[in-house]
Design a protein around this motif. Structure first.
Motif: not given
Length: 195
Positions: A163-183
């Protein structure tokens, strides 16, 4: 053309950011920055001795924006659990804003941070230091059961890298990412409370 504002290090950094946004890190030069400011490149070099020093300063400024915003969370109200959750949320939001609102500049800074690994390491250490303060607070109040707060803080940072490493930036707009973050946040907080 005469400069429209006094030539300060901060003004040079502002303009350098615009030049980097326009030209990218491979093509942006000190001459481009000077031209935009309406001064000679020697005037820029009086503030920043080399192109590398200018690139490092503009990158540090970009990284410091996040660090400063997160420091407000560390110093703000709330118990350690609330601060930790808010700190992680703010970090994720800041990174998403940088990637989504200005993708060209985000790509540029991704290149620059790749070249400036010592600066990135320093930035990560500052962020982990902020997390350490929160974990220490939680341990002091009995809210968190943890051994070494610095080790725990680094583990939290690593565990949330998606949720913060720029190498994963492509995933930050994916559906469900907020729920994953909350979990992930809920799991970390449960673990910290139980020890």
């Amino acid at each position: 053309m005469a400069p429209s504002a006094p030539l300060t290090a901060e003004r040079i950094l502002e303009v350098t950011e615009e030049v980097l946004r326009r030209h990218g890190p491979a093509k942006a030069t000190v001459v481009d920055v000077a031209r935009e400011l309406g001064v000679s490149h020697g005037s820029v070099y009086r503030h920043f001795r080399t192109k590398a020093a200018l690139r490092e300063a503009v990158t540090k400024r970009w990284l410091d924006r996040t660090t400063e915003r997160l420091a407000q969370v560390v110093d703000g109200p709330g118990d350690a659990s609330a601060k930790l959750r808010r700190w992680l949320s703010e970090l994720f939001a800041a990174k998403r804003r940088k990637a989504g609102d200005d993708p060209q500049l985000f790509a540029t800074y991704s290149v620059l941070t790749g070249e400036l690994s010592d600066l990135v390491d320093q930035h990560v250490d500052e962020l982990v230091g902020q997390l350490t303060v929160i974990v220490e607070e939680g341990a002091r109040t009995g809210e968190f059961a943890t051994g070494d707060p610095a080790v725990t803080a680094r583990a939290v940072f690593v565990a949330t890298a998606l949720f913060h490493d720029p190498r994963h930036a492509g995933m930050w707009a994916r559906e469900g990412i907020e729920e994953q973050f909350g979990e992930v946040c809920a799991l970390l907080l449960r673990g910290l409370r139980q020890g």
